[in-house]
Design an enzyme around this catalytic site. Structure first.
Site, short mmCIF file in Angstrom:
data_model
loop_
_atom_site.label_atom_id
_atom_site.label_comp_id
_atom_site.label_asym_id
_atom_site.label_seq_id
_atom_site.Cartn_x
_atom_site.Cartn_y
_atom_site.Cartn_z
N LYS A 117 7.35 -1.76 6.46
CA LYS A 117 7.34 -0.41 6.04
C LYS A 117 8.52 -0.07 5.25
O LYS A 117 9.74 -0.66 5.63
CB LYS A 117 7.13 1.00 6.90
CG LYS A 117 8.45 1.10 7.89
CD LYS A 117 8.02 2.39 8.87
CE LYS A 117 8.92 2.10 9.93
NZ LYS A 117 8.66 3.39 10.92
N GLU A 172 -4.52 7.18 7.41
CA GLU A 172 -3.56 8.42 7.60
C GLU A 172 -4.32 9.39 6.97
O GLU A 172 -4.95 9.53 5.75
CB GLU A 172 -2.38 7.98 6.67
CG GLU A 172 -1.19 8.80 6.88
CD GLU A 172 -0.33 8.61 8.44
OE1 GLU A 172 -0.71 7.48 8.94
OE2 GLU A 172 0.85 9.17 8.53
N GLU A 226 0.82 -1.16 -0.02
CA GLU A 226 0.10 0.01 -0.03
C GLU A 226 0.92 1.31 -0.11
O GLU A 226 2.00 1.30 0.34
CB GLU A 226 -1.06 -0.20 1.40
CG GLU A 226 -1.83 -1.09 1.22
CD GLU A 226 -2.91 -1.06 2.66
OE1 GLU A 226 -2.61 -0.23 3.59
OE2 GLU A 226 -3.69 -1.57 2.49
N ARG A 281 -2.01 8.84 16.91
CA ARG A 281 -1.22 7.56 17.14
C ARG A 281 -0.95 7.32 18.68
O ARG A 281 -0.61 6.34 19.12
CB ARG A 281 0.07 7.92 16.68
CG ARG A 281 0.93 6.78 16.44
CD ARG A 281 2.19 6.96 15.64
NE ARG A 281 3.12 6.07 15.52
CZ ARG A 281 3.77 5.61 16.67
NH1 ARG A 281 3.66 5.98 17.81
NH2 ARG A 281 4.80 4.37 16.24
N ARG A 295 -1.56 9.57 11.57
CA ARG A 295 -2.40 8.55 11.74
C ARG A 295 -3.77 8.95 12.54
O ARG A 295 -3.56 9.52 13.63
CB ARG A 295 -1.74 7.47 12.48
CG ARG A 295 -2.55 5.92 12.48
CD ARG A 295 -1.50 4.99 13.06
NE ARG A 295 -2.32 3.74 13.01
CZ ARG A 295 -1.50 2.60 13.00
NH1 ARG A 295 -0.01 2.66 12.93
NH2 ARG A 295 -2.20 1.38 13.09
N PHE A 318 -7.02 2.40 5.77
CA PHE A 318 -6.15 1.15 5.59
C PHE A 318 -6.62 0.11 6.39
O PHE A 318 -6.14 -1.11 6.21
CB PHE A 318 -4.87 1.60 5.49
CG PHE A 318 -4.40 2.17 6.78
CD1 PHE A 318 -3.99 1.43 7.96
CD2 PHE A 318 -3.61 3.49 6.93
CE1 PHE A 318 -3.63 1.76 9.22
CE2 PHE A 318 -3.35 3.93 7.95
CZ PHE A 318 -3.08 3.05 9.23
N LYS A 341 2.56 4.42 1.42
CA LYS A 341 2.73 4.80 2.62
C LYS A 341 2.54 6.26 2.63
O LYS A 341 3.27 7.09 2.02
CB LYS A 341 4.20 4.57 3.35
CG LYS A 341 4.40 4.71 4.80
CD LYS A 341 5.73 4.50 5.39
CE LYS A 341 5.66 4.53 6.75
NZ LYS A 341 5.44 5.95 7.48
N ARG A 373 4.46 -4.38 17.11
CA ARG A 373 5.33 -3.79 16.04
C ARG A 373 5.99 -5.34 15.47
O ARG A 373 6.34 -5.90 16.27
CB ARG A 373 6.57 -2.99 16.22
CG ARG A 373 7.17 -2.42 15.13
CD ARG A 373 8.39 -1.65 15.58
NE ARG A 373 8.19 -0.25 16.04
CZ ARG A 373 7.67 0.83 15.28
NH1 ARG A 373 7.51 0.63 13.88
NH2 ARG A 373 7.53 1.94 16.02
P1 ATP Z 1 7.01 6.64 10.68
O1 ATP Z 1 7.70 7.40 11.45
O2 ATP Z 1 7.64 5.81 9.50
O3 ATP Z 1 5.58 7.38 10.28
P2 ATP Z 1 5.86 5.17 12.77
O4 ATP Z 1 6.81 4.79 13.68
O5 ATP Z 1 4.85 6.44 13.10
O6 ATP Z 1 6.46 5.31 11.64
P3 ATP Z 1 5.20 2.53 12.01
O7 ATP Z 1 4.38 1.61 12.21
O8 ATP Z 1 6.76 2.45 12.01
O9 ATP Z 1 4.66 3.96 12.56
O10 ATP Z 1 4.82 2.81 10.43
C1 ATP Z 1 3.46 2.82 9.96
C2 ATP Z 1 3.13 4.21 9.79
O11 ATP Z 1 2.82 4.64 8.65
C3 ATP Z 1 1.69 4.08 10.50
O12 ATP Z 1 1.74 4.24 11.94
C4 ATP Z 1 0.80 5.08 9.88
O13 ATP Z 1 0.78 6.46 10.41
C5 ATP Z 1 1.52 5.45 8.56
N1 ATP Z 1 0.91 4.85 7.31
C6 ATP Z 1 0.89 5.47 6.03
N2 ATP Z 1 0.26 4.81 5.18
C7 ATP Z 1 -0.14 3.71 5.59
C8 ATP Z 1 -0.78 2.30 5.19
N3 ATP Z 1 -1.18 2.29 4.01
N4 ATP Z 1 -0.96 1.48 6.24
C9 ATP Z 1 -0.43 1.33 7.44
N5 ATP Z 1 0.16 2.62 8.11
C10 ATP Z 1 0.54 3.73 7.08
#
Ligand code: ATP
Length: 596
Positions: free
Chosen positions: A427, A303, A250, A273, A257, A344, A252, A421
């Site tokens: 990702k 998101e 998907e 988040r 979030r 998502f 990103k 996690r």
């Molecule tokens: P980052 O700092 O890279 O945003 P994070 O630590 O906030 O990461 P991670 O779980 O590591 O969170 O990365 C997934 C994040 O990416 C999710 O928390 C969400 O906010 C974002 N995101 C964007 N698009 C998507 C998607 N299609 N599916 C899931 N998560 C997505």
């Protein structure tokens, strides 16, 4: 329970850095408790009055607390201020000032339940005269408190009760106190917490009926679920290999979030988040969501990104950041920077919880219940079976304004893993393959005095990552680049709530900054590469004995990760993955430092 007994436990907790010992002390504290008293002790130990998502704040600024301390101890307010500056801790200062002061009512000791009720009254005081009311209640409690009780009471009130009890340690303690302490029991207790985000509730349930009591804790609309998080892999080929050759990839989206809760009737509620309620900043989403969803109640996740109203293109994240915390001119911002929510996931659809379904079934459900509109859309997705198609899709994602891909496992067991996690989601950001350009979220734990143009303020900061296995914050870099003047100027204010007089509990480093801060403020950092360092402690020994990871040429991206708490920072495990990925690309053969 007497408050004095709780204070004595906090003193013991503060004295030990060992998680196992902490667990034992806490379990002993919690075991005899039940019902509301247990709930209140759990919240107090977390440093909160209610689960964090409810946003109940005491609303006592340091200056108000100093006033109460002065009134209770008979010292001048200026004296309280001066001493606190020297000690760095209003709690300790209060304790010292109260020593030798005769307690008003030493015969009726403070009870935990009474203290909790008074604290709720402080939080509840609103409007005109509320400041005086807050000071009055606090002063009266301090007059009845012993010096040790006062130390922790004041720390709680000013938000610096860091006795080292984090959520994970409390979960450990609950498992030992009310179940058999096994791994399986721990997973069940944590599972209930991940769904409810409410430690008090989990505690009372498990205390009442053991693990069976947890069965009653399920999804509830209006109570946020702890988010599922993604792992990393250095190449798309490895991403696919992890997922047995097939994955849904998907876009990103790089925004905020949002977990949207739609009750059967009434307006939706949106959570960040960090589980903070953020609906007020997104009236457009509140309006659009009920129209876009065919069923209620529902809990969906997506998101939220800014969209250019003229071109319908995704805009940089910073545009949404403007909306955060901004109460005025929301209408104007809303016209200028409309947002869209790219959904998502779905956790609840109608009366059926869907979080336990495998991902393909959840996605199908999501597609079935959403009527896409301008404001509410579905995350663009494609199922791929080879790295070349994944790479092509990545290019598409970047061209469309995404920052990379999130690959999702389609395998049996790919349910929504609240609060975890894992490799069910991976990702992948575009720049990952060309050196270390993926960002790192670091927690500020120290500050260095600036020189030259930066004289008189902090010029650089000491940053740590999070080690979840040991609940520690080991450092990995000192960063001074990338801050503009305005950002540097706001750092002291942002850091003030976390000021500490010595190495804060949990922080590990071989570096000596000019000022210490408890882990609180998270910054997004980029750097050239990860190297091994004798002074930093992140991932100590993971690659070479005595060496931790350090980031070369670190640079602040300009993005304060206010949506992350300290334990949401990048982890030591993630640094190791990044380090490995780097080595694979740059020195594929015979590199001695390649970890096992
Ligand atoms: P980052 O700092 O890279 O945003 P994070 O630590 O906030 O990461 P991670 O779980 O590591 O969170 O990365 C997934 C994040 O990416 C999710 O928390 C969400 O906010 C974002 N995101 C964007 N698009 C998507 C998607 N299609 N599916 C899931 N998560 C997505």
């Amino acid at each position: 329970m007497r408050f004095a007994d709780l204070a004595a436990v906090y003193e013991r907790l503060e004295a030990t850095p060992k998680r196992l010992e902490m667990r034992a002390i806490l379990a002993e504290l919690l075991r005899p408790l039940r019902g509301p008293e247990l709930e209140e002790v759990v919240y107090l130990s977390q440093g909160v009055l209610r689960p964090e998502y409810e946003g109940v704040e005491l609303g006592v600024a340091d200056s108000l607390a100093r006033r109460a301390v002065a009134a209770a101890s008979g010292a001048e307010e200026a004296e309280v201020g001066r001493r606190t500056k020297a000690s760095g801790d209003l709690g300790r200062t209060t304790e010292e000032l109260l020593r030798g002061v005769r307690r008003l009512d030493a015969t009726t000791p403070l009870e935990v339940r009474g203290v909790y009720a008074e604290l709720r009254a402080i939080a509840g005081a609103q409007g005109e005269g509320s400041q005086e009311e807050k000071v009055r209640i606090l002063t009266e409690m301090l007059r009845r408190a012993s010096p040790l009780e006062a130390r922790f009471l004041v720390r709680f009130v000013v938000g610096t009760l860091r006795v080292g009890v984090r959520e994970m340690t409390i979960l450990d303690a609950l498992t030992v106190a009310f179940a058999d302490g096994s791994k399986e029991a721990r997973a069940k207790v944590e599972g209930a917490f991940n769904l409810s985000s409410d430690l008090g509730r989990v505690a009372t349930a498990v205390a009442a009926d053991g693990l069976d009591g947890l069965a009653g804790i399920g999804l509830e609309v209006g109570r946020p679920v702890r988010p599922m998080l993604a792992e990393r892999e250095p190449t798309l080929a490895e991403v696919l290999a992890r997922m047995d050759g097939t994955a849904a990839v998907e876009y990103k989206y790089d925004g905020l979030r949002v977990q949207a809760h739609l009750p059967v009737s009434g307006p939706p509620r949106l959570f960040s988040r960090r589980l903070e309620e953020i609906g007020a900043q997104f009236p457009d989403l509140l309006e659009a969501l009920p129209r876009a969803l065919r069923v209620r109640p529902a809990i969906v996740e997506g998101e939220c990104v800014p969209i250019d109203p003229d071109t319908d293109e995704i805009q940089p994240f910073q545009e949404v950041a403007h909306r955060r915390g901004r109460k005025h001119d929301l209408d104007r911002v809303r016209e200028e920077i409309p947002v869209s929510l790219f959904l998502f996931d779905v956790l609840l659809a109608g009366d059926t919880p869907t979080y336990g379904l495998d991902f393909p079934a959840r996605r199908a459900k999501l597609e079935a219940i959403v009527r896409p509109s301008e404001r509410i859309r579905l995350a663009t997705q494609k199922v791929v079976t080879d790295a070349a198609s994944a790479t092509a899709f990545l290019d598409e994602a970047i061209a469309a304004g995404g920052e990379g891909l999130v690959a999702k496992s389609l395998a049996p067991g790919s349910s929504y893993r609240a609060g975890a996690r894992g490799f069910w989601w991976i990702k992948y950001k575009r720049d990952y393959t060309t050196g270390l350009t993926d960002s790192i979220d670091g927690v500020v734990v120290g500050g260095f005095h600036g020189r030259g143009r930066r004289a008189g303020r902090f010029g650089a900061f000491l940053l740590a990552v999070y080690d979840p296995d040991r609940d520690r914050f080991p450092t990995f870099c000192k960063v001074g680049s990338g801050f503009d003047d305005a950002q540097l100027a706001e750092m002291p204010k942002r850091l003030a709530p976390f000021a500490a007089d010595a190495t804060p509990p949990g922080v590990e480093t071989g570096v000596a900054p000019d000022a210490w801060f408890r882990p609180g403020l998270v910054l997004e950092i980029r750097g050239a590469e990860l190297t091994l360092s004798p002074v930093h402690r992140a991932g100590l020994g993971a690659v070479r004995e005595g060496a931790g990871f350090a980031l070369r040429f670190p640079r602040f991206t300009g993005r304060f990760r206010d949506d992350k708490g300290p334990t949401d920072a990048t982890t030591t495990g993630e640094l190791l993955t990044m380090y490995r990925g780097q080595i694979r690309q740059e020195a594929p053969k015979g590199d001695e430092e390649r970890p096992a």
